[in-house]
Scaffold this active site. Structure first.
Site: not given
Ligand code: ADE
Length: 308
Positions: A32-39, A169, A174, A187
């Site tokens: 996943g990606e946000g404005a400033f972060g990435r997972v 949120d 979430n 989050d």
């Molecule tokens: N997407 C964002 N965080 C995650 C996580 N902890 N596990 C799986 N998908 C995600």
């Protein structure tokens, strides 16, 4: 030294309780990606046991981030350290903070977020002869499964509230779905602390999560555990509708007046009356009249026990 050193952009104090050697982490696909972060998904070696490999999620800032973005990530990590572990939250597993970019390592949830998970399972509610091939592999979710999801989220929120954490949120997007359909709130570390009430946090799209907000949050930007309870009511509605969009015909501008007049969402199709009554209690205009998370847990536990 005038050379910009990208890997030593910031220095963090070493916290040996959480620090994991960088070479034990193999980064994979972006989740996943946000404005400033990435997972990013990653394989972590030896963080659970010697010689064992674990799939984890790694949070980091993207290129072009500001110092404030980095401060947010650091704060999120520190909040997670302070809150401690619970089955129904995404737990911190460790971090890489030395000699390179900051990686915050958290639990990975294989089924992704609850909203998309519910939407994917909505089709499974059709009778067998109307379902097409790829839907048949999915587990058909019963009413009891749905109530169990809500119960688990309530348990996670009860814990966060006991640790004085306000989520701000809380929504199906979430909540993450882990192995064995264990619900995990994500989050929560982004949440501001109890004193900091005038901060108005936007979601990852930079938009306010209007349709999940309690009237007092809409009107006065006021958030506390009771406004999280309102959001929990909307999340309960999302669960019972398999991820529908709340108030589809009401605009953001209209919402406060709409709620003030006493309007609320209708009982979802097939949703039992006791679950709907719980939603309506969460949506009491008077925050003090809403149930506490501990009461919601008790109530859902009873309903769960009495559901076939
Ligand atoms: N997407 C964002 N965080 C995650 C996580 N902890 N596990 C799986 N998908 C995600």
């Amino acid at each position: 030294n005038s050379d910009p050193a990208p890997f030593n952009e910031y220095e963090f104090p070493l916290d040996s309780t959480w620090e994991i050697p960088r070479h034990q982490l193999v980064l994979g696909d972006t989740l996943g990606e946000g404005a400033f972060g990435r997972v990013v998904m990653a394989e972590a070696l030896g963080i659970e046991g010697h010689g064992k490999s674990t799939i984890v999620a790694v949070k980091m800032v993207k290129e072009g981030h500001t110092d404030a973005d980095m401060a947010c990530l650091v704060r999120e990590m520190e909040v997670m350290k302070m809150i401690g572990k619970h089955k129904n939250i995404i737990n911190l597993l460790g971090c890489c903070s030395q000699d390179g970019p900051l990686y915050v390592i958290v639990e990975y949830a294989p089924y992704g977020n609850l909203k998309d998970f519910l939407k994917a399972n909505k089709m499974c509610q059709l009778p067998d002869d109307l379902r097409c091939g790829d839907e048949k592999d999915q587990k058909v979710l019963t009413q009891k499964d749905l109530i169990s999801f809500a119960y688990q989220v309530a348990r996670g929120m009860e814990y966060l509230a006991s640790r004085r954490c306000i989520h701000r949120d809380l929504a199906a997007r979430n909540v993450l779905v882990s192995d064995d359909y264990v619900m995990k709130i994500a989050d929560f570390g982004l949440a501001r602390d109890i004193q900091d009430t005038d901060y108005y946090r936007k979601n990852t799209n930079g938009r306010l999560p209007i349709k999940w907000m309690a009237p007092e949050s809409l009107q006065d930007k006021f958030y506390d555990t009771k406004s999280d309870v309102w959001s929990f009511g909307v999340l309960l509605w999302e669960i019972m509708t398999f991820g529908d969009q709340p108030y589809p015909k009401v605009t953001a501008e209209e919402l406060y007046g709409y709620l003030l007049e006493g309007n609320r969402m209708e009982k979802p199709y097939r949703c039992s009356l006791n679950i709907y009554l719980l939603m309506r209690q969460c949506w009491n205009f008077d925050a003090d009249a809403r149930p506490r998370f501990s009461e919601i847990v008790e109530n859902l536990d009873k309903i769960l026990t009495s559901t076939a």
